[in-house]
Design an enzyme around this catalytic site. Structure first.
Site, PDB file in Angstrom:
ATOM      1  CD  GLN A  13      43.005  40.035  37.211  1.00  0.00           C
ATOM      2  OE1 GLN A  13      43.950  39.363  36.803  1.00  0.00           O
ATOM      3  NE2 GLN A  13      42.907  40.405  38.481  1.00  0.00           N
ATOM      4  CG  LEU A  14      36.035  37.722  36.142  1.00  0.00           C
ATOM      5  CD1 LEU A  14      36.604  36.306  36.240  1.00  0.00           C
ATOM      6  CD2 LEU A  14      35.166  38.032  37.368  1.00  0.00           C
ATOM      7  CB  ILE A  41      27.158  50.082  34.579  1.00  0.00           C
ATOM      8  CG1 ILE A  41      28.536  50.013  35.232  1.00  0.00           C
ATOM      9  CG2 ILE A  41      27.053  49.127  33.394  1.00  0.00           C
ATOM     10  CD1 ILE A  41      28.863  48.653  35.841  1.00  0.00           C
ATOM     11  CB  ALA A  64      35.199  45.954  40.337  1.00  0.00           C
ATOM     12  CB  THR A  66      40.117  46.595  41.676  1.00  0.00           C
ATOM     13  OG1 THR A  66      40.847  46.988  40.519  1.00  0.00           O
ATOM     14  CG2 THR A  66      38.856  45.839  41.263  1.00  0.00           C
ATOM     15  CB  THR A 105      36.165  41.968  47.473  1.00  0.00           C
ATOM     16  OG1 THR A 105      37.453  41.934  48.097  1.00  0.00           O
ATOM     17  CG2 THR A 105      35.343  43.042  48.171  1.00  0.00           C
ATOM     18  CG  ASP A 106      39.498  38.980  50.120  1.00  0.00           C
ATOM     19  OD1 ASP A 106      39.291  39.736  49.143  1.00  0.00           O
ATOM     20  OD2 ASP A 106      40.646  38.743  50.547  1.00  0.00           O
ATOM     21  CE1 TYR A 129      37.499  46.728  45.443  1.00  0.00           C
ATOM     22  CE2 TYR A 129      38.351  45.438  47.277  1.00  0.00           C
ATOM     23  CZ  TYR A 129      37.841  45.507  46.002  1.00  0.00           C
ATOM     24  OH  TYR A 129      37.651  44.350  45.286  1.00  0.00           O
ATOM     25  CD1 TRP A 154      43.771  38.323  48.547  1.00  0.00           C
ATOM     26  CD2 TRP A 154      45.706  37.196  48.642  1.00  0.00           C
ATOM     27  NE1 TRP A 154      44.279  38.475  49.818  1.00  0.00           N
ATOM     28  CE2 TRP A 154      45.465  37.796  49.912  1.00  0.00           C
ATOM     29  CE3 TRP A 154      46.847  36.421  48.478  1.00  0.00           C
ATOM     30  CZ2 TRP A 154      46.344  37.662  50.997  1.00  0.00           C
ATOM     31  CZ3 TRP A 154      47.718  36.286  49.558  1.00  0.00           C
ATOM     32  CH2 TRP A 154      47.470  36.900  50.794  1.00  0.00           C
TER      33      TRP A 154
END
Length: 286
Positions: A13-14, A41, A64, A66, A105-106, A129, A154
């Site tokens: 999505q990014l 990669i 990633a 995720t 990520t957080d 993760y 998020w």
């Protein structure tokens, strides 16, 4: 001479959001968007060969693994994508003097803090993760000086599968939902994050290091779902529950402090509600 940018994980999505915005910059930037089928990669020989054949000023790594719960059983896969592949990119960026922009990520934090996490806070991931993403960060720091590690939280967008889209679609179908109240964080828009990444590139920013990027404000998954339900006039469809069992443990508090980004950006970041509404407006027109 045009700036050359490699974007890995372009099918996420990014990656799709960065690609959509890229049309505004084609006069000054040459983009190469690659998905896994085009460049693996996790295979360093492939990465090495690709970097030898192509010269890049920047590599934006959007690739990633995720799936937080599945990572608890697919441990090797999570570490291959989130750590080993990142090391491969870092090594080749070093060799070819390419600046790496990497999204983290957080979940590198354990969630025991009660005030927003700053970049220098001690990391202590509580799931596979988070551990794999933290190792990816450490590999970048080991091999590179010219990097931006951007921790976000998020993430959602109008593309692919994400919480905002899922809840929107379920509520549209008039489903009854029970959503947890136990986790606090900040929804972050891929569009806002993409604009920050473009800001770094187009302004030739050299303040390398780790940054926390999210919208401003704090909510819970229930609070986010309730916001979406109000947009659709379906508030009665969303009920709060304290928690439900998941394979992976999640940090109960993972709000990120944005001060460092705002100082660099020289403007305040959007409130999470504003950015969510932009995506909801788009989804409602589809």
């Amino acid at each position: 001479m045009k700036t050359r940018i490699l974007v890995t994980g372009s099918n996420g999505q990014l990656g799709k959001t960065i690609k959509e915005i890229s049309t505004d910059f084609t006069n000054s930037i040459v983009f190469v968007f690659l998905e896994k089928s085009e460049l693996d990669i996790t295979n360093n020989k492939d990465v090495e060969h690709f970097f030898q054949e192509n010269k890049f000023n920047y590599c934006i790594n959007c690739a990633a693994y995720t799936n937080v719960d599945l990572a608890e059983t697919e441990i090797k896969k999570a570490f291959d994508v989130n750590a080993k592949a990142v090391e491969n990119l870092a090594i080749n960026c070093k060799t070819h003097n390419t600046t790496l922009i990497h999204v983290s990520t957080d979940y590198v934090f354990d969630g025991t803090k009660h005030t927003p996490y700053i970049e220098s806070d001690i990391t202590n991931p509580i799931n596979t993760y988070g551990e794999s993403k933290l190792l990816g960060e450490e590999y970048i720091k080991k091999h590179l000086d010219n990097y931006f590690i951007i921790r976000t939280s998020w993430l959602y967008s109008k593309f692919n599968k994400n919480f905002v889209k899922t809840i929107f679609n379920k509520l549209k179908m008039n489903e009854e939902l029970s959503i947890i109240t136990s986790q606090k964080g900040t929804p972050s828009s891929c569009s806002d994050l993409s604009n920050f990444i473009y800001f770094l590139i187009t302004n030739d920013i050299k303040n390398y290091g780790t940054y926390h990027f999210s919208a401003t404000g704090v909510t819970t998954w229930y609070g986010l779902a309730l916001h979406i339900s109000k947009f659709l006039n379906k508030s009665s469809n969303v009920k709060p529950i304290k928690n439900y069992p998941t394979k992976a443990q999640r940090p109960l508090y993972s709000v990120l402090n944005n001060n460092k980004v705002e100082e660099l950006f020289k403007k305040p970041l959007k409130k999470w509600e504003e950015s969510v509404d932009e995506v909801l407006e788009h989804l409602s027109k589809e």
